[in-house]
Scaffold this motif. Structure first.
Motif, PDB file in Angstrom:
ATOM      1  N   GLU A   2       7.333   5.613  -9.850  1.00  0.00           N
ATOM      2  CA  GLU A   2       6.037   5.387  -9.563  1.00  0.00           C
ATOM      3  C   GLU A   2       5.022   5.342 -10.689  1.00  0.00           C
ATOM      4  O   GLU A   2       5.196   5.887 -11.802  1.00  0.00           O
ATOM      5  CB  GLU A   2       5.462   6.606  -8.562  1.00  0.00           C
ATOM      6  CG  GLU A   2       6.277   6.556  -7.222  1.00  0.00           C
ATOM      7  CD  GLU A   2       6.205   7.881  -6.406  1.00  0.00           C
ATOM      8  OE1 GLU A   2       5.711   8.881  -7.212  1.00  0.00           O
ATOM      9  OE2 GLU A   2       6.342   7.908  -5.274  1.00  0.00           O
ATOM     10  N   SER A   3       3.867   5.101 -10.574  1.00  0.00           N
ATOM     11  CA  SER A   3       3.001   4.916 -11.678  1.00  0.00           C
ATOM     12  C   SER A   3       2.325   6.417 -11.586  1.00  0.00           C
ATOM     13  O   SER A   3       2.068   6.779 -10.465  1.00  0.00           O
ATOM     14  CB  SER A   3       1.774   4.010 -11.641  1.00  0.00           C
ATOM     15  OG  SER A   3       1.212   3.912 -10.449  1.00  0.00           O
TER      16      SER A   3
ATOM     17  N   GLU B 140       5.226  -5.534 -12.000  1.00  0.00           N
ATOM     18  CA  GLU B 140       3.813  -5.709 -11.933  1.00  0.00           C
ATOM     19  C   GLU B 140       3.077  -4.864 -10.948  1.00  0.00           C
ATOM     20  O   GLU B 140       3.593  -4.312  -9.996  1.00  0.00           O
ATOM     21  CB  GLU B 140       3.456  -6.976 -11.996  1.00  0.00           C
ATOM     22  CG  GLU B 140       3.828  -7.736 -10.801  1.00  0.00           C
ATOM     23  CD  GLU B 140       3.407  -9.210 -10.922  1.00  0.00           C
ATOM     24  OE1 GLU B 140       2.181  -9.835 -10.703  1.00  0.00           O
ATOM     25  OE2 GLU B 140       4.573 -10.025 -11.045  1.00  0.00           O
ATOM     26  N   GLU B 141       1.553  -4.894 -11.225  1.00  0.00           N
ATOM     27  CA  GLU B 141       1.044  -3.947 -10.250  1.00  0.00           C
ATOM     28  C   GLU B 141       1.402  -4.405  -8.704  1.00  0.00           C
ATOM     29  O   GLU B 141       1.503  -5.428  -8.598  1.00  0.00           O
ATOM     30  CB  GLU B 141      -0.382  -4.125 -10.333  1.00  0.00           C
ATOM     31  CG  GLU B 141      -1.398  -3.308  -9.476  1.00  0.00           C
ATOM     32  CD  GLU B 141      -2.985  -3.821  -9.634  1.00  0.00           C
ATOM     33  OE1 GLU B 141      -3.726  -3.168  -9.118  1.00  0.00           O
ATOM     34  OE2 GLU B 141      -3.232  -4.578 -10.756  1.00  0.00           O
ATOM     35  N   ILE B 142       1.450  -3.460  -7.845  1.00  0.00           N
ATOM     36  CA  ILE B 142       2.091  -3.754  -6.401  1.00  0.00           C
ATOM     37  C   ILE B 142       0.605  -4.136  -5.548  1.00  0.00           C
ATOM     38  O   ILE B 142      -0.052  -3.398  -5.554  1.00  0.00           O
ATOM     39  CB  ILE B 142       2.715  -2.396  -5.761  1.00  0.00           C
ATOM     40  CG1 ILE B 142       4.093  -2.343  -6.610  1.00  0.00           C
ATOM     41  CG2 ILE B 142       3.084  -2.825  -4.479  1.00  0.00           C
ATOM     42  CD1 ILE B 142       4.626  -0.977  -6.343  1.00  0.00           C
ATOM     43  N   GLU B 143       0.765  -5.461  -5.181  1.00  0.00           N
ATOM     44  CA  GLU B 143      -0.344  -6.068  -4.419  1.00  0.00           C
ATOM     45  C   GLU B 143       0.336  -6.997  -3.352  1.00  0.00           C
ATOM     46  O   GLU B 143       1.428  -7.374  -3.779  1.00  0.00           O
ATOM     47  CB  GLU B 143      -1.511  -6.662  -5.375  1.00  0.00           C
ATOM     48  CG  GLU B 143      -0.802  -7.686  -6.305  1.00  0.00           C
ATOM     49  CD  GLU B 143      -2.000  -8.236  -7.209  1.00  0.00           C
ATOM     50  OE1 GLU B 143      -3.106  -8.141  -6.917  1.00  0.00           O
ATOM     51  OE2 GLU B 143      -1.458  -8.760  -8.125  1.00  0.00           O
ATOM     52  N   PRO B 144      -0.496  -7.303  -2.435  1.00  0.00           N
ATOM     53  CA  PRO B 144       0.101  -8.030  -1.283  1.00  0.00           C
ATOM     54  C   PRO B 144       0.672  -9.459  -1.549  1.00  0.00           C
ATOM     55  O   PRO B 144       1.910  -9.648  -1.261  1.00  0.00           O
ATOM     56  CB  PRO B 144      -1.204  -8.450  -0.270  1.00  0.00           C
ATOM     57  CG  PRO B 144      -1.861  -7.088  -0.386  1.00  0.00           C
ATOM     58  CD  PRO B 144      -1.743  -6.735  -1.936  1.00  0.00           C
TER      59      PRO B 144
ATOM     60  N   PHE C  85       4.576   1.037 -13.468  1.00  0.00           N
ATOM     61  CA  PHE C  85       5.671   0.885 -12.318  1.00  0.00           C
ATOM     62  C   PHE C  85       6.893   0.878 -13.395  1.00  0.00           C
ATOM     63  O   PHE C  85       7.550  -0.627 -13.351  1.00  0.00           O
ATOM     64  CB  PHE C  85       5.283   0.010 -11.427  1.00  0.00           C
ATOM     65  CG  PHE C  85       4.542   0.454 -10.350  1.00  0.00           C
ATOM     66  CD1 PHE C  85       4.973   1.459  -9.629  1.00  0.00           C
ATOM     67  CD2 PHE C  85       3.422  -0.054 -10.357  1.00  0.00           C
ATOM     68  CE1 PHE C  85       3.922   1.796  -8.464  1.00  0.00           C
ATOM     69  CE2 PHE C  85       2.451   0.351  -9.575  1.00  0.00           C
ATOM     70  CZ  PHE C  85       2.717   1.551  -8.474  1.00  0.00           C
ATOM     71  N   ALA C  86       7.540   1.669 -14.129  1.00  0.00           N
ATOM     72  CA  ALA C  86       8.700   1.226 -14.876  1.00  0.00           C
ATOM     73  C   ALA C  86       9.590   2.201 -14.659  1.00  0.00           C
ATOM     74  O   ALA C  86       9.264   3.614 -14.749  1.00  0.00           O
ATOM     75  CB  ALA C  86       8.151   1.043 -16.184  1.00  0.00           C
TER      76      ALA C  86
ATOM     77  N   ARG D 212       0.793  -1.277  -0.033  1.00  0.00           N
ATOM     78  CA  ARG D 212       0.004   0.182   0.114  1.00  0.00           C
ATOM     79  C   ARG D 212       0.983   1.351  -0.190  1.00  0.00           C
ATOM     80  O   ARG D 212       0.312   2.402  -0.695  1.00  0.00           O
ATOM     81  CB  ARG D 212      -0.974   0.002   1.214  1.00  0.00           C
ATOM     82  CG  ARG D 212      -2.013  -1.096   1.003  1.00  0.00           C
ATOM     83  CD  ARG D 212      -2.942  -0.885  -0.061  1.00  0.00           C
ATOM     84  NE  ARG D 212      -3.890  -1.811  -0.349  1.00  0.00           N
ATOM     85  CZ  ARG D 212      -3.532  -2.924  -1.344  1.00  0.00           C
ATOM     86  NH1 ARG D 212      -2.640  -2.691  -2.307  1.00  0.00           N
ATOM     87  NH2 ARG D 212      -4.501  -3.911  -1.139  1.00  0.00           N
ATOM     88  N   ILE D 213       1.970   1.261   0.430  1.00  0.00           N
ATOM     89  CA  ILE D 213       2.682   2.622   0.553  1.00  0.00           C
ATOM     90  C   ILE D 213       4.076   2.230   0.211  1.00  0.00           C
ATOM     91  O   ILE D 213       4.997   3.452   0.279  1.00  0.00           O
ATOM     92  CB  ILE D 213       2.672   3.225   2.141  1.00  0.00           C
ATOM     93  CG1 ILE D 213       3.607   2.226   3.124  1.00  0.00           C
ATOM     94  CG2 ILE D 213       1.535   3.300   2.512  1.00  0.00           C
ATOM     95  CD1 ILE D 213       3.836   2.834   4.476  1.00  0.00           C
ATOM     96  N   GLY D 214       4.498   0.990  -0.396  1.00  0.00           N
ATOM     97  CA  GLY D 214       5.794   0.841  -0.810  1.00  0.00           C
ATOM     98  C   GLY D 214       6.046   1.761  -2.133  1.00  0.00           C
ATOM     99  O   GLY D 214       5.267   1.731  -2.937  1.00  0.00           O
ATOM    100  N   VAL D 215       7.243   2.096  -2.228  1.00  0.00           N
ATOM    101  CA  VAL D 215       7.941   2.946  -3.535  1.00  0.00           C
ATOM    102  C   VAL D 215       8.647   1.933  -4.251  1.00  0.00           C
ATOM    103  O   VAL D 215       9.742   1.616  -3.638  1.00  0.00           O
ATOM    104  CB  VAL D 215       8.231   4.050  -3.038  1.00  0.00           C
ATOM    105  CG1 VAL D 215       8.679   4.995  -4.565  1.00  0.00           C
ATOM    106  CG2 VAL D 215       7.302   5.199  -2.510  1.00  0.00           C
ATOM    107  N   PRO D 216       8.539   1.528  -5.370  1.00  0.00           N
ATOM    108  CA  PRO D 216       9.785   0.867  -6.122  1.00  0.00           C
ATOM    109  C   PRO D 216      10.751   1.688  -6.501  1.00  0.00           C
ATOM    110  O   PRO D 216      10.841   2.818  -6.885  1.00  0.00           O
ATOM    111  CB  PRO D 216       8.878   0.347  -7.358  1.00  0.00           C
ATOM    112  CG  PRO D 216       7.735   1.177  -7.553  1.00  0.00           C
ATOM    113  CD  PRO D 216       7.140   1.716  -6.239  1.00  0.00           C
ATOM    114  N   TYR D 217      12.100   1.178  -6.377  1.00  0.00           N
ATOM    115  CA  TYR D 217      13.189   1.805  -6.748  1.00  0.00           C
ATOM    116  C   TYR D 217      14.071   1.141  -8.124  1.00  0.00           C
ATOM    117  O   TYR D 217      13.806  -0.264  -7.904  1.00  0.00           O
ATOM    118  CB  TYR D 217      14.036   1.816  -5.721  1.00  0.00           C
ATOM    119  CG  TYR D 217      13.655   2.843  -4.541  1.00  0.00           C
ATOM    120  CD1 TYR D 217      14.455   3.926  -4.491  1.00  0.00           C
ATOM    121  CD2 TYR D 217      12.529   2.797  -3.816  1.00  0.00           C
ATOM    122  CE1 TYR D 217      13.954   5.200  -3.458  1.00  0.00           C
ATOM    123  CE2 TYR D 217      12.394   3.790  -2.782  1.00  0.00           C
ATOM    124  CZ  TYR D 217      13.248   4.822  -2.638  1.00  0.00           C
ATOM    125  OH  TYR D 217      12.695   5.785  -1.633  1.00  0.00           O
TER     126      TYR D 217
END
Length: 557
Positions: A129-130, A266-270, A256-257, A115-120
């Protein structure tokens, strides 16, 4: 409401027709010498009857999934509640089970990172970020008024080819300008490209000057650019240069690229953070964090033996002449002695025996007693031979036999974190989820407590309830003296006392009331300084409205 558990005529095991009255909603200790009947009363009588009555109250359909305990040898028990037993036994033998999964802390962590993670980006180290079109427009409108810029769609980025068909398609769609390898061209005058070299091609979607009221036109152009370039768009400033003297570019991504390296997620989900799911598990170790490989030291356990004496252990157990003849021919080809201790053979000879001759062919001559034949082929090596047999065999016995020569090693792809590289690219406060699971419970408790100060307003609002649940569960583990464990610790490596206290902490976190808890010496293995904290935890369980019944030796309480 009944205030006591009334037991009459208990004769289970070595109990001699005893009568006992135990107060409800209290913390009660059954103590005595070994063999005095503590377990017989606590587990085999009180818990067994409480569990049996509860299961019998369920529907026939539900009962088929639950084990129904036998009625204990007792005349009468009154005042029982549904019973939960917390015994001294390892929580799970499953290699995928960890302290974090057993206590459900990891489930909340997965939700938090999703929910609040940010991909690097692994390439640039910058967050990716998307972005929605409106966010892109807002970012562009922050530029100084009257800034001239080109809105472009980067359709080709570092790819080989001539792209004649792409140019023709763009012309049909009405586009007029291109930027090819850093130079602008009319699409009708686009240069012929050498298919042997990599090229960069941008389509000029719009030429704009930043001023109020541009938002609508810019949003339409942005959507066109994103459609052409599969979610990417670039805003090139005409009058602003970067450090290399090139026009400064603002890159936008609808996915998210990483717009620089192309790294995508891919879409960030649990489920992306679950090592028990194919969506999150490391593809190399399948989410176990370790890989099994055939260890040369186990294949040749005694290096003082010669090949003739059976130094190759998995081959020495067979009476088949095939293995001996194979080694004899290999010895003749490479030039080493079958009678010499394995440790005295040259490195080249040892490598040839264990790992093969590569592409170099060896002439093998075999004689099975009926016929003699010759084969010329590379030797695959003993290690590769047993690895191939282990993968190809359908015999469980053979797999078990060959697995004796395997050793576990940390997976080099996920570095033991069990998760995909894409998953480990998602971070909160510069930490990915695997790094936090390797902290001790005490350290993790402190990290989560300090986390809200590192979040922005929106993140803090989303994370508030999740952090509350995580903090409480970590606090329960600290309160039962398990602050030294890590959340990534495998459940099967825990002692009986540790497993019991983990289950105890989980029960406190569940918040159940009106339950009869039966515990088996919860203080075993616990340092004396932690007994006070354990008692406080048990009192909290009682204060929720439960009856807590402990079976313990005299020396523990």
């Amino acid at each position: 409401m009944l205030k006591n558990i009334d037991i009459r005529g208990a004769r289970e095991h070595n109990l001699k027709n005893i009568d006992v009255v135990i107060p409800r909603n209290a913390l009660v200790v059954i103590t005595g010498l070994s063999g005095s009947g503590k377990s017989s009363l606590a587990f085999d009588t009180i818990y067994a009857e409480g569990q049996r009555r509860y299961v019998e109250s369920l529907s026939t359909y539900a009962r088929q999934f639950l084990e129904l305990m036998q009625k204990p040898d007792v005349d009468h028990i009154e005042g029982l509640s549904p019973a939960i037993s917390i015994e001294q036994k390892t929580t799970s033998r499953n290699p995928r089970s960890t302290v974090g999964t057993v206590t459900e802390i990891y489930d909340y962590m997965r939700l938090l990172w999703a929910r609040i993670g940010v991909p690097y980006s692994p390439a640039t180290g910058l967050p990716i970020e998307s972005q929605s079109v409106s966010q892109m427009v807002d970012r562009a409108m922050e530029l100084p008024e009257n800034t001239r810029a080109y809105l472009m769609a980067p359709i080709v980025r570092g790819r080989k080819g001539e792209f004649k068909r792409d140019f023709a398609d763009l012309m049909k769609q009405g586009f007029q300008r291109l930027k090819v390898n850093g130079e602008f061209y009319d699409i009708t005058d686009a240069p012929e490209l050498d298919k042997k070299y990599k090229h960069d091609i941008d389509v000029v979607v719009d030429r704009i000057v930043i001023r109020p009221g541009l938002e609508g036109r810019l949003a339409d152009s942005m959507e066109t650019a994103l459609r052409l370039a599969d979610g990417l768009a670039a805003l090139e400033l005409a009058d602003v240069k970067d450090k290399k003297g090139k026009p400064e570019r603002m890159l936008f991504s609808a996915k998210f690229a990483c717009p620089v390296s192309g790294f995508t997620i891919e879409e960030i989900e649990p489920r992306l953070f679950s090592f028990n799911s194919p969506h999150g598990a490391c593809p190399v170790c399948d989410g176990l964090g370790k890989k099994m490989y055939f260890d040369p030291d186990l294949v040749v356990p005694d290096k003082n033996k010669s090949l003739r004496q059976g130094a190759i252990h998995p081959w020495s157990k067979s009476d088949n002449r095939y293995y001996v003849q194979t080694l004899e021919c290999l010895a003749g080809h490479v030039g080493f002695s079958m009678e010499k201790p394995f440790r005295l053979l040259s490195k080249k000879a040892q490598d040839a025996v264990l790992f093969g001759t590569g592409s170099e062919s060896v002439t093998f001559i075999y004689d099975d007693g009926r016929r003699r034949y010759e084969v010329k082929k590379p030797f695959e090596g003993v290690v590769h031979n047993i690895d191939r047999r282990w993968h190809e065999t359908e015999s469980n016995w053979m797999r078990e036999e060959l697995s004796r020569y395997q050793t576990a090693t940390t997976c080099e792809t996920c570095e033991g974190f069990r998760l995909k590289p894409e998953t480990l690219a998602v971070r909160i406060a510069h930490k990915h989820i695997g790094e936090i699971t390797r902290l001790s419970v005490k350290e993790a408790h402190g990290w989560f407590a300090a986390l809200p100060a590192k979040l922005n307003g929106k993140q803090k609002e989303i994370a508030e309830r999740i952090l509350k649940e995580v903090g409480e569960r970590l606090g329960f583990l600290v309160s039962v003296g398990l602050e030294y464990l890590t959340l990534s610790r495998a459940s099967r490596t825990l002692s009986g006392g540790e497993s019991q206290r983990i289950r105890l902490a989980s029960q406190i976190g569940s918040g159940l009331t009106g339950v009869l808890y039966v515990l088996d010496e919860p203080s075993i293995g616990l340092h004396q300084r932690d007994n006070a904290r354990l008692l406080e935890t048990l009192e909290n369980l009682r204060d929720l409205g439960n009856t807590v019944l402990l079976q313990s030796s005299c020396k523990n309480f």
